[in-house]
Write a protein that holds these residues in place. Structure first.
Motif, PDB file in Angstrom:
ATOM      1  N   SER A 167       0.967  -1.201   0.029  1.00 41.92           N
ATOM      2  CA  SER A 167       0.068  -0.110   0.048  1.00 41.92           C
ATOM      3  C   SER A 167       1.033   1.293   0.039  1.00 41.92           C
ATOM      4  N   VAL A 205      -5.998   1.457  11.384  1.00 39.07           N
ATOM      5  CA  VAL A 205      -7.292   1.655  12.042  1.00 39.07           C
ATOM      6  C   VAL A 205      -7.342   1.091  13.246  1.00 39.07           C
ATOM      7  N   ILE A 257     -13.511   4.257  16.936  1.00 40.24           N
ATOM      8  CA  ILE A 257     -12.783   3.991  15.644  1.00 40.24           C
ATOM      9  C   ILE A 257     -11.943   5.308  15.578  1.00 40.24           C
ATOM     10  N   MET A 301      -4.676  -1.495  -3.205  1.00 40.22           N
ATOM     11  CA  MET A 301      -3.949  -1.960  -2.048  1.00 40.22           C
ATOM     12  C   MET A 301      -4.896  -0.957  -0.872  1.00 40.22           C
ATOM     13  N   GLY A 302      -4.507  -1.331   0.254  1.00 39.18           N
ATOM     14  CA  GLY A 302      -5.146  -0.532   1.317  1.00 39.18           C
ATOM     15  C   GLY A 302      -5.325  -1.510   2.596  1.00 39.18           C
ATOM     16  N   PHE A 303      -6.259  -1.491   3.096  1.00 35.59           N
ATOM     17  CA  PHE A 303      -6.672  -2.474   4.587  1.00 35.59           C
ATOM     18  C   PHE A 303      -6.948  -3.780   4.021  1.00 35.59           C
ATOM     19  N   VAL A 304      -7.315  -4.133   2.780  1.00 36.30           N
ATOM     20  CA  VAL A 304      -7.611  -5.325   2.288  1.00 36.30           C
ATOM     21  C   VAL A 304      -7.042  -5.324   0.860  1.00 36.30           C
ATOM     22  N   GLU A 305      -6.887  -6.755   0.490  1.00 37.34           N
ATOM     23  CA  GLU A 305      -6.449  -6.980  -0.755  1.00 37.34           C
ATOM     24  C   GLU A 305      -7.183  -6.686  -1.873  1.00 37.34           C
ATOM     25  N   ALA A 335     -15.954   2.116  11.021  1.00 37.29           N
ATOM     26  CA  ALA A 335     -14.900   1.255  10.908  1.00 37.29           C
ATOM     27  C   ALA A 335     -14.630   1.257   9.412  1.00 37.29           C
ATOM     28  N   ALA A 338     -13.233   4.397   7.920  1.00 39.46           N
ATOM     29  CA  ALA A 338     -11.587   4.642   8.216  1.00 39.46           C
ATOM     30  C   ALA A 338     -10.842   3.797   7.604  1.00 39.46           C
ATOM     31  N   MET A 339     -11.324   2.670   6.905  1.00 39.43           N
ATOM     32  CA  MET A 339     -10.513   1.797   6.111  1.00 39.43           C
ATOM     33  C   MET A 339     -10.425   2.270   4.768  1.00 39.43           C
ATOM     34  N   ASP A 340     -10.730   3.750   4.613  1.00 36.82           N
ATOM     35  CA  ASP A 340     -10.790   4.097   3.230  1.00 36.82           C
ATOM     36  C   ASP A 340     -11.977   3.788   2.231  1.00 36.82           C
TER      37      ASP A 340
END
Lengths: 146, 131
Positions: A55, A65, A72, B1-5, B35, B38-40
């Motif tokens: 990332s 997070v 949160i 890409m980020g908090f999950v694939e 939540a 916050a994970m974009d």
């Protein structure tokens, strides 16, 4: 609130507003995490999820997070770069961020893209302690205790 | 890409059984929305049925999901908004409950109803949740 954890290791660079730190590891890499003060002000951490390897992250933008008690929080990165590693132990043991915020509680390691620019927004050395004290004071004022 | 694939394009949340008479159910949708945002992930919250009362000034700020929580339901809504979630009011539900669409809390980001939500549901890139 109990006495605030204002001690900060000398070798780190701090983004005081966001209460995160960066350790320059050499070879264009940096390890990042949340400060002890930031952890204390936030409260108990139930879960911490950094961005995945690969990332792209910008300074001041989200890198993780955190789930607190019915809250949160988006953790902002102190540096810009690409995530090359995340702390594999945090998923099972988020309490590490509390117990050892500058050691085993690290969040992620990044390959830096513009460290010279990043460092302009970070505090290092003797300036850290007064900056942290000021941040703690601001927090108390915000909470109505000042 | 980020908090999950492979992140979804967005998450649309429908509030249907979430209503002021059942405040114990009112933290969960906004907590999950916060939540995700916050994970974009873009998040839209559609207020339908009696949930539209939560958008009336003075209602959500009087409600708590638990006596153990300091935060009000309005605090939870604001937290979701602070992370980027959009609050959308169903025009039909507002009309059904006699609520003036022009007098909603400032956190409300506009109107959105069945067609908009179902368009999200029909879009394979989006995920939907109903509370």
């Amino acid at each position: 609130m109990s006495a605030l954890h204002l001690h900060c290791p000398d070798d780190l660079h701090y983004h005081v507003e966001h209460q995160v730190w960066a350790r320059l590891d050499g070879d264009g890499l940096a390890t990042v995490g949340i400060t002890a003060l930031g952890i204390q002000l936030a409260g108990e951490i139930y879960m911490c999820r950094p961005k995945t390897v690969g990332s792209a992250v910008e300074q001041g933008r989200s890198i993780a997070v955190v789930e607190l008690a019915k809250s949160i929080v988006s953790v902002k990165s102190p540096v810009s770069g690409s995530v090359v590693a995340v702390n594999p132990r945090l998923a099972e043991h988020p309490g590490l961020a509390h117990e050892d915020p500058y050691g085993t509680g690290w969040l992620a390691q990044l390959r830096l893209t513009d460290v010279d620019t990043d460092l302009r927004a970070l505090v290092h050395g003797e300036a850290v302690a007064p900056a942290m004290q000021h941040h703690a004071w601001l927090h108390r004022v915000k909470q109505g205790e000042g | 890409m980020g908090f999950v694939e492979q992140p979804a394009e967005g998450i649309a949340i429908l509030l249907w059984a979430s209503e002021p008479d059942a405040p114990h159910r009112l933290a969960t949708p906004f907590f999950h929305a916060a939540a995700a945002a916050a994970m974009d992930v873009p998040v839209e919250i559609y207020f339908t049925a009696r949930s539209v009362h939560l958008l009336v000034p003075g209602v959500a700020e009087q409600l708590r999901a638990s006596e153990r929580f300091d935060k009000t339901v309005l605090d939870a809504m604001r937290e979701a908004v602070s992370h980027g979630a959009r609050l959308l009011a169903c025009t039909d539900a507002l009309h059904a409950h006699g609520i003036d669409p022009q007098r909603l809390i400032p956190e409300c980001g506009g109107h959105g109803g069945a067609v908009q939500f179902m368009a999200r549901a029909a879009d394979l890139r989006w995920r939907t949740l109903v509370f």
